[in-house]
Structures are given as C-alpha cells and as structure tokens.
Design an enzyme around this catalytic site. Structure first.
Site, PDB file in Angstrom:
ATOM      1  N   HIS A   2     130.068  34.294   5.252  1.00 32.87           N
ATOM      2  CA  HIS A   2     128.758  34.902   5.510  1.00 32.87           C
ATOM      3  C   HIS A   2     127.673  33.817   5.576  1.00 32.87           C
ATOM      4  O   HIS A   2     126.860  33.793   6.498  1.00 32.87           O
ATOM      5  CB  HIS A   2     128.395  35.915   4.421  1.00 32.87           C
ATOM      6  CG  HIS A   2     126.963  36.334   4.517  1.00 32.87           C
ATOM      7  ND1 HIS A   2     126.516  37.303   5.391  1.00 32.87           N
ATOM      8  CD2 HIS A   2     125.851  35.855   3.900  1.00 32.87           C
ATOM      9  CE1 HIS A   2     125.197  37.412   5.289  1.00 32.87           C
ATOM     10  NE2 HIS A   2     124.773  36.542   4.397  1.00 32.87           N
ATOM     11  N   HIS A  36     124.646  32.331   8.791  1.00 33.91           N
ATOM     12  CA  HIS A  36     123.280  31.800   8.737  1.00 33.91           C
ATOM     13  C   HIS A  36     123.083  30.478   9.464  1.00 33.91           C
ATOM     14  O   HIS A  36     122.005  30.232  10.010  1.00 33.91           O
ATOM     15  CB  HIS A  36     122.872  31.578   7.270  1.00 33.91           C
ATOM     16  CG  HIS A  36     122.521  32.839   6.540  1.00 33.91           C
ATOM     17  ND1 HIS A  36     121.313  33.467   6.686  1.00 33.91           N
ATOM     18  CD2 HIS A  36     123.230  33.597   5.662  1.00 33.91           C
ATOM     19  CE1 HIS A  36     121.271  34.555   5.925  1.00 33.91           C
ATOM     20  NE2 HIS A  36     122.434  34.661   5.288  1.00 33.91           N
ATOM     21  N   GLU A  38     118.664  38.588   7.738  1.00 30.42           N
ATOM     22  CA  GLU A  38     119.966  39.236   7.547  1.00 30.42           C
ATOM     23  C   GLU A  38     120.298  40.268   8.626  1.00 30.42           C
ATOM     24  O   GLU A  38     121.434  40.332   9.082  1.00 30.42           O
ATOM     25  CB  GLU A  38     120.040  39.915   6.171  1.00 30.42           C
ATOM     26  CG  GLU A  38     119.978  38.962   4.986  1.00 30.42           C
ATOM     27  CD  GLU A  38     121.215  38.078   4.828  1.00 30.42           C
ATOM     28  OE1 GLU A  38     122.174  38.201   5.614  1.00 30.42           O
ATOM     29  OE2 GLU A  38     121.206  37.226   3.919  1.00 30.42           O
ATOM     30  N   SER A  73     128.080  38.252  10.830  1.00 31.29           N
ATOM     31  CA  SER A  73     129.237  37.931   9.994  1.00 31.29           C
ATOM     32  C   SER A  73     130.074  39.169   9.669  1.00 31.29           C
ATOM     33  O   SER A  73     131.042  39.088   8.925  1.00 31.29           O
ATOM     34  CB  SER A  73     128.788  37.229   8.698  1.00 31.29           C
ATOM     35  OG  SER A  73     127.926  38.064   7.946  1.00 31.29           O
TER      36      SER A  73
HETATM   37 FE   LIG Z   1     122.825  36.118   3.813  1.00 29.48          FE
END
Ligand SMILES: [Fe+2]
Length: 289
Positions: free
Chosen positions: A129, A134, A175, A194
């Site tokens: 993730h 990111h 996010e 993700s």
């Molecule tokens: Fe995150």
C-alpha cells in the site's frame, strides 16, 4: 498514515524520528512473491484507470524488479525527480512525526508485507500500500509539492484542534482521490490504486457519489475506513489541488469550528455532482451508515 494515542517515544529499535532500517535482505522469497502477485494484478488493471502521473511514476521507479523494492534503490530515482525519499517506519506513527516527515519530503512507509492469504485485507498499511500506492505520485512535481504542503499544514494545525478536518482532506485526496481528465475520471488515490476491488468500484460502480472537490466541503465530510467509500471527490487538476492547499487555513478552521459535519452520503445544494450514487452497495452492508 498516522494515528493518535501514542504514549512516549518511538518503539525500541527505532530512531528518535521513528525511522528504522528497511532490512531489505531479510525479506523471504515468499514475501517477495506476495509483492509480485499484487504488482502484476494492479499493473494489469490500472492502465486506463489510474491517472497518467501515477502510471508514469510507476514506470520511472521500476517497482517490480526483484519483488519488494529496496528503498535505497527507489530513493536514488525519486530524489532525482522531486527530492522526495521513502523512509521505513515500524507502523503507524504519531501525527506530529508523520507531518514532520512529509514537510521534509520524506514519506514514511511500513516495511512489512501482508500474508499470501490476505491479499485483499489490510488492518494496517503495508509496504505494498505505502510504496506501490503512494510513491509513484511523489514523482509528479505538483503532487510532490502538495504532499509537502500537507505536512506543513499539519504542523501548523497542531494545537488548533482541527486535525480531524485535515485528516479528511488526506483521506479524500491522497488516499481516495479521483482526477478529472479529458479522457474521463482517473484514479490518483493510493487507497484505490493499491486495491483491486476499489480500483473497479471507485470508477465503475453506480453506488457512490462522485462530487467535485471543494476543500471546505471535504473537510466537513466523515469517511469510512472499513469498506468502500460512499463518496469520492474529483479534482479538476493536480494544480488545483495544490492551490487549494496553499490558501489561508486559519480562516478556514474558524469556519469549520462553527460548521456541522455533512453526512457521508448526503448531497448538498452547493455540490457539483458528477455522479449521484444509488448507495446500493453501502445499504447492502451490515455496517451501512
Ligand atoms: Fe496510505
């Protein structure tokens, strides 16, 4: 990610800034295999769904070479592109530590990876993730500046009692953000890219609302951490997102202190609606709000 409620300093073995060594040599081949499985799955799904800056960043960082990436190798290219680096942390870190890292263009990442039988289930962000989700966006100069501005804003917000609002901004942009492009809606949020299931749901499902991003509106909207989002906010460009983060937050916090939250699935008369969701998915779930 960050979390409140930490008493005392960093856990044993961590540095005062909560960083630890990634210990890349200690990963097992089974752990590398989990990364590769997740990577292949998402890399096949995301072209045409993720935004161009994400896909370009994924390419530039070459994140599938040999399984879980060695942060030292990733950092060589990332530093060259935007001056960011990835640092390993033991898990969730206190807000002030998180903000301090972002303000200095360091992204704190978990180093552990989920188990092979938990590919779609995560209690805490893992290295897939954090790094796959990111880090590609951090290769984009505008988004890189936005993330630093967010960290600086977090440091300023401390003591003003409005971190709950700032956390919503992170949630609905970093996010779970969507980007409007000439080719339609694209994903830039790490929580979506993700996740196989949410990469489909966020763009295709008739259930969630999709609303134009408005900073104050986002900061008044609670979010859910246990399931797909009931609302996504769409930015017209990454430049517009950065510009919004550079406005005077002190005045904004003053207004927020007097404003009520907006229920998660509500649409207000002021909203610019891209998709009016059915909320059918949320209503079908036991934890529906
Ligand atoms: Fe995150």
């Amino acid at each position: 990610m960050s979390a409140d409620g930490f008493a005392g300093g960093p856990p044993p073995g961590a540095r005062p800034d909560w960083t630890i060594d990634q210990a890349w040599d200690a990963y097992s081949s089974a752990e590398h295999e989990v990364w590769l499985t997740l990577y292949r799955r998402q890399a096949a799904l995301l072209p045409g769904r993720a935004c161009e800056p994400f896909l370009k960043g994924l390419e530039a960082l070459d994140l599938h070479r040999g399984g879980i990436p060695d942060f030292a190798r990733v950092n060589g290219e990332l530093r060259r592109l935007t001056g960011w680096t990835v640092v390993a942390v033991p898990g969730l870190v206190p807000d002030e530590v998180f903000f301090e890292h972002l303000a200095n263009r360091r992204f704190p990442a978990g180093r552990f990876i989920r188990k092979p039988d938990e590919l779609d289930y995560l209690q805490e962000p893992d290295v897939f993730h954090d790094v796959f989700g990111h880090v590609p966006m951090l290769t984009d100069p505008v988004f890189a500046d936005y993330m630093q501005a967010y960290g600086q804003g977090g440091l300023r917000a401390q003591g003003l009692g409005r971190l709950v609002n700032l956390a919503r901004l992170y949630w609905y942009t970093v996010e779970f953000g969507l980007l409007q492009t000439p080719a339609g809606l694209k994903i830039y949020g790490a929580g979506i890219v993700s996740s196989r299931a949410e990469s489909l749901f966020a763009l295709d499902d008739p259930s969630p609302n999709r609303l134009a991003f408005d900073l104050e509106r986002v900061m008044r909207t609670p979010y859910r951490i246990d399931d797909f989002q009931q609302v996504y906010f769409v930015v017209p460009s990454l430049e517009a997102l950065l510009a919004a983060s550079l406005q005077d937050f002190a005045a904004l916090y003053g207004r927020l202190a007097r404003a009520a939250d907006i229920p998660i699935a509500a649409i207000t008369p002021e909203d610019h609606v891209l998709t009016r969701g059915t909320q059918a998915y949320a209503k079908s779930r036991p934890a529906a709000q």
